[in-house]
Design a protein around this motif. Structure first.
Motif, mmCIF file in Angstrom:
data_model
loop_
_atom_site.group_PDB
_atom_site.id
_atom_site.type_symbol
_atom_site.label_atom_id
_atom_site.label_comp_id
_atom_site.label_asym_id
_atom_site.label_seq_id
_atom_site.Cartn_x
_atom_site.Cartn_y
_atom_site.Cartn_z
ATOM 1 N N TYR A 143 -0.357 6.391 -8.183
ATOM 2 C CA TYR A 143 0.651 6.628 -7.149
ATOM 3 C C TYR A 143 0.506 8.060 -6.640
ATOM 4 N N ARG A 193 2.040 6.319 -2.100
ATOM 5 C CA ARG A 193 0.833 5.575 -1.737
ATOM 6 C C ARG A 193 0.259 4.949 -2.996
ATOM 7 N N ARG A 197 5.127 -1.238 2.599
ATOM 8 C CA ARG A 197 4.114 -1.535 3.620
ATOM 9 C C ARG A 197 3.179 -2.596 3.044
ATOM 10 N N TYR A 204 8.425 3.163 0.580
ATOM 11 C CA TYR A 204 9.274 4.147 1.255
ATOM 12 C C TYR A 204 10.667 4.089 0.636
ATOM 13 N N VAL A 206 7.796 8.964 -0.309
ATOM 14 C CA VAL A 206 6.803 7.952 0.050
ATOM 15 C C VAL A 206 5.722 7.944 -1.026
ATOM 16 N N THR A 226 0.826 -1.203 0.000
ATOM 17 C CA THR A 226 0.000 0.000 0.000
ATOM 18 C C THR A 226 0.861 1.254 0.000
ATOM 19 N N ASP A 227 2.119 1.137 0.441
ATOM 20 C CA ASP A 227 3.040 2.279 0.457
ATOM 21 C C ASP A 227 4.435 1.796 0.106
#
Length: 567
Positions: free
Chosen positions: A274, A290, A218, A205, A288, A202-203
């Motif tokens: 994104y 998403r 994530r 980094y 970051v 979902t993310d």
């Protein structure tokens, strides 16, 4: 289990009994079979299926006070792997895992030989060595998995290394197709993005840390390390960040201020949006992303984790022709997914459906969808006013953030519209009180509110490796109170399928407050959340924690997840 014994004098069979891996009778059976087969005791126990290779290793490590390291899901540092000859690694089943601060972490399968291996690995690598034990099979699988991943990673790294650090990169063209690998930096950045898609992250980094780039995903709500880049990748890390900023139409020359952007990418026919956030840090720019998956639209209410009781109750509430339904919970608790599942439940071709969101997460052809844009004055409140003039039947409001939006939403519900929205609060009773706190009249709230759903997400146990455990007192009392039969529950262990976590996927836990007539009276007279819950209990209200305990008894999650999500 106490250890008031002289471990050094215990035989392996006694250790296995002491640790609870086998019983005395099972050990006796192994001794009898051993006379026929000539196997060593450990081999015989494994052949009979009484213990595993991991059990044997754990017993030896316990006796020798040697630390173990499970390898499922472990990412191997290329720099660490390269510190030892590959022939030596494969011939001796010695696996270098990581290299941090001049200390090489190494895993070997023989607890009786770790001291020699440690000295030899230190001599060969020129580093201090920290050594652990793991199963031979686990080490071989980890080596094979690493080599397979490196087939894709190494050519890209080599291509980047072949470029001069000062060579300008073609960063002016925005490319959204993740299969378009026209230059090494585009190919490498695309790999980071589509690996996130493959892992259902979902993310993503991307963090510069001292002398190296750190990449994490994530997954199922937990941030996990991904590829570990060698220190010589430092010269390329700014190119990766610049590439993402270019894809998101951000200013690549601005490195002092935070920036936000977005882009859409396609990989093998799958569409993902994104959302990009760039933050300047002392080590460089942190990015970051998403990920908003466009193919996750087939979620129905019966797939959200609702218990049978909660599902029947929600279906009944959504049959009402108009009113306000709230979904509440923290960021990342699945509120939008539940809203869209509810929207799909009430939709039919004779209805006009409009959504107001920031941003639009799921695009549905059957709905009219508007996106907030505060830069030009398009707020939730202003969009809602315009939408009401278009005679919709159902309105989805992404979030009620202020009193003005709340009042318009309640007035829309009062004038014959079905309104679905989210609100930030801890539980369903607090959601009701939150509306009055931000300025909506208590009488208006009680008149329009259909109900409030509070939810969290818990991780689901891996069905391939979950272990039976006994009931806690709380679980036993809960089962007795609701006349549920349960002799055991499960805990996560960790295996290759779940990459060592013990969990695969997530599901929702819910509490639903049905706004009955007696509950409306409590709202009108300004009752407290405690009074709301007490009244709701009379009509079958089940709290978040109780719903979570029910799912523990059903074997789909464990008490650790209950404590994290509904503690």
């Amino acid at each position: 289990m106490t250890e008031q014994v002289d471990k050094s004098k215990m035989r392996i069979g006694d250790i296995l009994v002491h640790m609870g891996f086998v019983t005395d009778s099972e050990l006796g059976e192994a001794f009898r079979k051993q006379k026929e087969t000539g196997f060593r005791l450990g081999e015989q126990l494994i052949a009979l299926g009484l213990v595993t290779e991991e059990n044997m290793l754990e017993a030896l490590c316990w006796q020798k006070d040697v630390p173990m390291m499970p390898l499922a899901g472990v990412e191997i540092s290329p720099e660490a792997y390269r510190s030892l000859d590959e022939d030596y690694i494969e011939q001796n089943t010695v696996l270098p895992i990581d290299l941090i601060g001049g200390v090489l972490t190494v895993v070997h399968s023989d607890p009786l030989n770790l001291s020699f291996i440690s000295d030899e690995a230190s001599h060969r690598s020129g580093h201090k060595v920290k050594i652990f034990a793991s199963t031979e099979q686990g080490i071989l699988e980890a080596i094979e998995n690493y080599k397979e991943r490196m087939k894709e990673f190494n050519p890209l790294l080599d291509a980047l290394a072949a470029e001069s650090p000062d060579k300008p990169n073609p960063l002016t063209e925005v490319v959204h197709d993740l299969e378009d690998n026209q230059t090494p930096i585009i190919a490498f950045t695309n790999m980071i993005l589509y690996k996130g898609m493959e892992k259902k992250a979902t993310d993503i980094y991307i963090e510069p840390k001292n002398d190296r780039l750190k990449l994490r995903y994530r997954i199922d709500g937990v941030v996990v390390d991904a590829l570990k880049f060698p220190s010589d990748f430092d010269q390329h890390k700014e190119k990766v960040i610049a590439r993402i900023k270019t894809m998101a139409s951000l200013d690549i020359s601005e490195k002092r201020l935070p920036q936000d952007g977005k882009f859409r990418a396609i990989n093998k026919g799958k569409m993902v949006d994104y959302r990009v956030s760039v933050l300047p840090t002392v080590d460089g720019e942190k990015v970051v992303l998403r990920l908003l998956y466009k193919d996750r639209l087939n979620v129905t209410l019966d797939k959200t984790g609702l218990s049978n009781y909660s599902l029947r109750l929600l279906n009944y509430m959504l049959m009402k022709p108009h009113g306000l339904m709230l979904v509440t919970g923290p960021t990342g608790s699945g509120k939008t997914t539940t809203l869209y599942a509810a929207l799909a439940h009430v939709w039919n071709p004779t209805k006009s459906v409009v959504t107001v969101e920031d941003p639009v997460e799921y695009e549905v052809p059957e709905y009219s969808q508007a996106q907030v844009n505060t830069d030009v004055g398009l707020t939730f409140a202003s969009l809602l006013r315009s939408i009401l003039r278009q005679a919709p039947d159902v309105i989805l409001v992404g979030e009620i953030r202020d009193g003005e939006t709340a009042k318009i939403a309640c007035e829309a519900a009062m004038t014959g519209h079905m309104v679905l929205s989210t609100l930030h609060s801890n539980d369903s009773a607090s959601a009701v009180m939150r509306l009055t706190e931000i300025g909506v009249d208590k009488y208006l709230v009680s008149s329009v509110l259909i109900g409030a759903i509070a939810q969290r997400l818990v991780r689901k146990l891996c069905a391939k490796c979950r272990l039976r455990v006994g009931l806690t007192k709380e679980l036993a009392d809960f089962a007795a109170r609701y006349k549920l039969k349960a002799e055991h529950v499960f805990d996560g262990k960790g295996c290759g399928y779940c990459t060592g976590s013990g969990y695969v996927g997530r599901m929702g836990i819910h509490e639903i407050m049905n706004c009955t007539n007696p509950l409306k009276e409590v709202i009108t007279r300004g009752g407290t959340p405690f009074e709301l819950i007490a009244e709701a209990r009379k009509s079958g209200f089940i709290s978040l924690r109780e719903d979570a305990l029910l799912k523990v008894l059903q074997g789909v999650t464990d008490m650790k997840q209950v404590m994290k999500s509904a503690g």
